[in-house]
Design an enzyme around this catalytic site. Structure first.
Site, PDB file in Angstrom:
ATOM      1  N   PRO A 118       1.621  -1.385  12.892  1.00 42.66           N
ATOM      2  CA  PRO A 118       1.553  -1.359  11.428  1.00 42.66           C
ATOM      3  C   PRO A 118       0.795  -0.114  10.958  1.00 42.66           C
ATOM      4  CG  PRO A 118      -0.035  -2.926  12.289  1.00 42.66           C
ATOM      5  CD  PRO A 118       0.724  -2.406  13.468  1.00 42.66           C
ATOM      6  N   ASP A 309      -2.987   3.759  12.662  1.00 42.31           N
ATOM      7  CA  ASP A 309      -2.840   2.337  12.959  1.00 42.31           C
ATOM      8  C   ASP A 309      -3.755   1.558  12.015  1.00 42.31           C
ATOM      9  OD1 ASP A 309      -2.857  -0.247  14.014  1.00 42.31           O
ATOM     10  OD2 ASP A 309      -2.650   0.456  16.087  1.00 42.31           O
ATOM     11  N   HIS A 310      -3.142   0.837  11.076  1.00 45.06           N
ATOM     12  CA  HIS A 310      -3.930   0.193  10.024  1.00 45.06           C
ATOM     13  C   HIS A 310      -4.695  -1.029  10.530  1.00 45.06           C
ATOM     14  CE1 HIS A 310      -5.294  -0.035   6.045  1.00 45.06           C
ATOM     15  NE2 HIS A 310      -4.166   0.107   5.392  1.00 45.06           N
ATOM     16  N   ARG A 311      -4.451  -1.432  11.764  1.00 53.77           N
ATOM     17  CA  ARG A 311      -5.227  -2.544  12.318  1.00 53.77           C
ATOM     18  C   ARG A 311      -6.649  -2.135  12.645  1.00 53.77           C
ATOM     19  NH1 ARG A 311      -0.934  -3.909  16.975  1.00 53.77           N
ATOM     20  NH2 ARG A 311      -1.114  -1.638  17.087  1.00 53.77           N
TER      21      ARG A 311
END
Length: 496
Positions: A118, A309-311
């Protein structure tokens, strides 16, 4: 599935990202002739299992690890062997589509794997005027000292990214799963991936992403050498397996083909990929008269994107990272001073300063013109003070205030503007960039000239004509002769 069936594949997917196509191709070459590949590849393939059945020799319908099938019974002598098909059969719907195999099929797998990450993307437009000026100064010096290689925009932007990652280490992270739960890996060093487009003989292209190991532990000169070594070995086909492993952040430069803004795919195992767009004037000004651009103080820009990586990385952190890169490219924290010192460029870099240009104000225009003539005169008087006369490089670069264009209210935005010269190099007018080039070539390179104390105007004018704008290529034998005579003169003066 046995553990030995999982580990090599996981290592390949996690460490090699978009390079798996190349790995499979070299693996097929290794199967045919192990000695034909580099030793690092031989060691790597000792316990390697291919990702695709097509990596096996021939049509590759069986995995390499499978035991060899027994030889079929010989056919009767009268039965002719069927001819192999010359091309894959087209689907029954008549669309003409064919199956993707080998590296092309691996690209599909990579792109599908990237969908599991994501991502979000931050973008920032950065002025490139100072970057362009300081690159030109550094390269002019490197050419004069006959050093191999020139500094590119991507070299400098890549170094600003390395510095930015040191300032924002959260960007140098990657997502991981720990006992089935989400986790994060904080990498202690920056392994900067370089996305290199390689044109193949059949006209197709392949993207390879080797990396510079421990880029944050190098100075700029070491980083520059490592960067050039990676590119040279990619182009010559001498890249090794270790060069692809462990990339933490990737730099991709679609700007080389004119792309302004890019949102690249992020592969599993990395936290961010930085895209660099083309360096040019904004599109709406690309057809403007250069004199208008100079008068308005319009400069070139470059768009940087950070896809992350938005995590494990938040938008604010990505934005802060791009702001750091922006500030470095404008000279913050001695960025260009560090670059020049590492390359042993014996001059101070240009500085960022806002434009201050009179708009149709006759009095201010005359004042700026007078300051340009004053600068020309002071170079004739004191230009020798910044000449490169220390072959050991023991002294740090320092520009006396009288020789700094900023002291006269002149900035990088004035470089493309035209001024009267009073006859400098037999020209009535020149752009400021050309004026400074003539003055520095005459008085501030590897020979210092001091003559303005001479009382006879004709003698001073004669010297100016010999040195200002003169291009003299001295053969090596003459240089040695000059050095010998200078040594003799020095010895004679000491004897006296």
């Amino acid at each position: 599935m046995a553990a030995e069936d999982v580990t090599p594949v996981g290592r390949l997917e996690g460490d090699f990202g978009p390079n798996v196509g190349l790995v499979e191709e070299i693996y097929r070459q290794w199967l045919d002739d192990p000695a034909s590949v580099a030793e690092s590849w031989q060691d790597f393939f000792a316990d390697y299992r291919p990702r695709l059945p097509s990596a096996a020799p021939g049509n590759g319908e069986a995995a390499v690890a499978a035991p060899p099938a027994p030889a079929p019974a010989p056919a009767p002598a009268t039965a002719p062997a069927p001819a192999p098909p010359s091309a894959p059969a087209a689907p029954s719907d008549g669309s003409g589509a064919v199956l993707l195999r080998g590296a092309a099929a691996l690209t599909v797998k990579n792109m599908e794997a990237s969908l599991s990450v994501p991502t979000a993307t931050s973008a920032r437009v950065v002025p490139a005027g100072l970057l362009e000026v300081n690159r030109r100064v550094a390269n002019n010096y490197l050419v004069r000292v006959q050093r191999q290689g020139k500094i590119s925009f991507t070299h400098l932007i890549g170094w600003a990214i390395v510095r930015g990652l040191q300032k924002m280490p959260v960007m140098n992270s990657s997502f991981a799963t720990v006992d089935g739960k989400p986790g994060v890996i904080r990498h202690p060093h920056v392994n900067l991936g370089l996305a290199v487009d390689v044109a193949k003989s059949d006209g197709s292209h392949r993207l390879l992403v080797p990396n510079i190991k421990g880029a944050d532990t190098l100075d700029f000169d070491g980083y520059f050498a490592a960067y050039e070594d990676i590119i040279r070995r990619v182009r010559s086909g001498k890249i090794g397996a270790d060069d692809f492993a462990g990339t933490t952040v990737t730099l991709t430069n679609p700007g080389t083909i004119g792309t302004v803004h890019s949102v690249p795919r992020l592969m599993p195992g990395q936290g961010a990929i930085i895209g660099v767009g083309t360096i040019d004037y904004p599109a709406e000004y690309q057809g403007a008269d250069p004199r208008t651009l100079a008068r308005l103080g319009l400069g070139k820009v470059v768009t940087l994107t950070s896809t992350y990586d938005h995590r494990i990385i938040q938008g604010a952190e990505s934005g802060e990272f791009l702001r750091s890169v922006h500030e470095f490219l404008l000279g913050a924290d001695g960025f260009y001073d560090e670059v020049f010192a590492s390359l042993r460029v014996p001059y101070e870099p240009a500085r960022w300063k806002r434009d201050n240009n009179p708009d149709h104000d006759a009095e201010d225009e005359v004042d700026k013109q007078a300051r340009v003539l004053q600068l020309i005169n002071i170079y004739r008087v004191r230009g020798h003070l910044i000449a490169d006369l220390d072959p050991l490089g023991r002294k740090s670069a320092h520009t006396p205030i009288e020789l700094d264009p900023i002291h006269y209210g002149l900035t990088i935005w004035d470089l493309e503007r035209t001024f009267a010269t009073g006859g400098l190099a037999a020209s009535k007018t020149m752009k400021l960039v050309d004026i400074l080039g003539v003055l520095r070539d005459a008085y501030s390179r590897t020979v210092g000239i001091e003559y303005m104390h001479i009382q006879d105007p004709d003698q001073k004018e004669w010297i100016q004509q010999q040195v200002e704008g003169a291009r003299v290529d001295v053969p090596l034998s003459d240089k040695r002769r000059i050095l010998e005579r200078l040594n003799a003169a020095e010895a004679f003066e000491r004897f006296l």
